[in-house]
Enzyme design. Structure first.
Site, PDB file in Angstrom:
ATOM      1  N   LYS A 162     -25.906  23.886 -55.804  1.00 19.04           N
ATOM      2  CA  LYS A 162     -26.734  24.853 -56.511  1.00 19.04           C
ATOM      3  C   LYS A 162     -27.546  24.149 -57.600  1.00 19.04           C
ATOM      4  O   LYS A 162     -27.021  23.302 -58.348  1.00 19.04           O
ATOM      5  CB  LYS A 162     -25.876  25.943 -57.135  1.00 19.04           C
ATOM      6  CG  LYS A 162     -25.204  26.862 -56.107  1.00 19.04           C
ATOM      7  CD  LYS A 162     -26.201  27.774 -55.417  1.00 19.04           C
ATOM      8  CE  LYS A 162     -25.499  28.807 -54.553  1.00 19.04           C
ATOM      9  NZ  LYS A 162     -26.453  29.735 -53.917  1.00 19.04           N
ATOM     10  N   ASN A 191     -32.152  28.927 -55.578  1.00 15.09           N
ATOM     11  CA  ASN A 191     -32.088  30.363 -55.873  1.00 15.09           C
ATOM     12  C   ASN A 191     -33.278  30.853 -56.701  1.00 15.09           C
ATOM     13  O   ASN A 191     -33.112  31.507 -57.729  1.00 15.09           O
ATOM     14  CB  ASN A 191     -30.784  30.716 -56.584  1.00 15.09           C
ATOM     15  CG  ASN A 191     -29.591  30.715 -55.644  1.00 15.09           C
ATOM     16  OD1 ASN A 191     -28.685  29.903 -55.808  1.00 15.09           O
ATOM     17  ND2 ASN A 191     -29.573  31.597 -54.660  1.00 15.09           N
ATOM     18  N   LYS A 266     -29.137  36.054 -43.468  1.00 23.86           N
ATOM     19  CA  LYS A 266     -27.860  36.374 -44.117  1.00 23.86           C
ATOM     20  C   LYS A 266     -27.491  37.834 -43.852  1.00 23.86           C
ATOM     21  O   LYS A 266     -28.276  38.742 -44.140  1.00 23.86           O
ATOM     22  CB  LYS A 266     -27.980  36.111 -45.616  1.00 23.86           C
ATOM     23  CG  LYS A 266     -26.705  36.237 -46.409  1.00 23.86           C
ATOM     24  CD  LYS A 266     -26.978  35.963 -47.884  1.00 23.86           C
ATOM     25  CE  LYS A 266     -27.398  34.526 -48.131  1.00 23.86           C
ATOM     26  NZ  LYS A 266     -27.639  34.278 -49.591  1.00 23.86           N
ATOM     27  N   ASP A 320     -18.842  29.979 -46.913  1.00 24.17           N
ATOM     28  CA  ASP A 320     -17.680  29.550 -47.699  1.00 24.17           C
ATOM     29  C   ASP A 320     -17.248  30.574 -48.734  1.00 24.17           C
ATOM     30  O   ASP A 320     -16.386  30.288 -49.572  1.00 24.17           O
ATOM     31  CB  ASP A 320     -17.967  28.218 -48.389  1.00 24.17           C
ATOM     32  CG  ASP A 320     -19.123  28.311 -49.386  1.00 24.17           C
ATOM     33  OD1 ASP A 320     -19.936  29.250 -49.279  1.00 24.17           O
ATOM     34  OD2 ASP A 320     -19.237  27.434 -50.267  1.00 24.17           O
TER      35      ASP A 320
END
Length: 352
Positions: A162, A191, A266, A320
């Site tokens: 990230k 993000n 997603k 995950d």
């Protein structure tokens, strides 16, 4: 045809092992929604949504209200009519993606359990083990080193890092992960934290450090498709669209504007049936497919894994979420492999 007799929704609070920070904020627990549907033949189906306002646009309370309201549409309807039901749910509750994902999953799970088939079979294949990466959140370089070392020791060959705050710190975090796990394939997820120029600066510095990346995911704001395309033109690393793609129509726009090399389909944004449509669009445009997750338990994660196994379409797997929980709803073990089974998604939550 067996009809749905009851739909219920409840809170599903799942503490994390450690805080999980991304450029959009920090989570200490997953405040999820668990949906249950029952059919007149006595079958129960389970679905989960993981609302996160900066990503899905929903609070948990709003998702709960929506899921409960869905009972008016679902109850009394034949479970075999799952496609029509999902279409009606999504048109009735636009934007409530976590809630409708949970209800859709519960319906599909109940249908498959009644038929005695695995959920993956709805998408073209039987259940088979699915390998995931492990995510390193926004942490100090020391913590990144620790987490990467532990992940590599646990058998993870793919790591997702990230980023999206301070570029210098982001670069140093990636370097720390590379040094701790020299053989791991690396993905970056900003993000929405950067501009196209910052994306290029990050990519240039990473290249100068001699590090190769599999992809950079959603570096710019979700609504900035032109910026996403600009970032793609500036760098050699493949760009993945994530928050920019919730619907098949979004995927078409990304394709038309040549904004990405990879589409992250997603389920937490789109639901299983729409993800299959997004996959078809990406494949038709010769784009790679990635699947991601929210901070979901085995209910949501195994649902996604069934889509992976059934379609055989995903080059990148980021499932995950339940590996980050202090306790899952069933015993799933550790490590990168999700061993999935049927009927349905195969998960019956314990003591929830």
């Amino acid at each position: 045809m067996s009809r749905i007799t009851d739909l219920s929704a409840e809170r599903l609070d799942l503490p994390l092992t450690e805080p999980f920070e991304i450029s959009l904020g920090v989570q200490h627990e997953a405040a999820n929604v668990l949906v249950t549907v029952e059919t007149e033949s006595g079958v129960t189906g389970y679905g989960e949504g993981s609302p996160l306002a900066p990503v899905t646009g929903e609070t948990r309370e709003a998702a709960l209200v929506t899921a409960k309201a869905a009972a008016e549409i679902v109850e009394g309807r034949a479970v075999e009519e799952y496609r029509a039901l999902v279409k009606e749910l999504r048109s009735t509750f636009p934007g409530m993606v976590s809630a409708t994902f949970a209800v859709e999953t519960a319906i599909l799970d109940a249908f498959c359990r009644e038929k005695g088939i695995a959920l993956s079979e709805l998408f073209g294949g039987g259940p088979s083990p699915v390998e995931t990466d492990m995510t390193i959140p926004i942490v100090s370089t020391e913590d990144a080193t620790r987490r990467a070392t532990e992940a590599a020791a646990g058998g993870y060959e793919h790591l997702k890092i990230k980023t999206g705050n301070d570029i210098i710190e982001d670069v140093e975090r990636v370097v720390a992960v590379r040094e701790a796990a020299p053989d791991a394939a690396l993905k970056i997820d900003a993000n929405q934290g950067w501009t196209p120029k910052e994306t290029a600066a990050f990519a240039d510095e990473i290249s100068a450090r001699g590090i190769e990346l599999d992809l950079i995911e959603q570096p710019v704001a979700a609504a900035d498709i032109a910026g996403l395309a600009d970032a793609r033109r500036r760098i050699d690393v493949p760009i993945a669209a994530d928050e920019a793609v919730f619907t098949p129509e979004d995927a078409i726009r990304v394709v038309r504007e040549e904004a990405a090399d990879i589409v992250n389909a997603k389920l937490g944004k789109s639901g299983p049936l729409a993800v299959a449509e997004i996959v078809a669009i990406a494949q038709g445009a010769n784009l790679d497919c990635m699947i991601g997750c929210m901070l979901e338990s085995a209910v949501g994660i195994h649902t996604s894994a069934h889509v992976v196994a059934g379609t055989g379409a995903f080059s990148y797997v980021d499932l995950d979420g339940n590996r980050l929980l202090a306790e899952d709803v069933i015993e799933t073990g550790d490590g990168p492999m999700h061993d999935i089974s049927g009927p349905g998604h195969g998960v019956t939550p314990d003591n929830w």
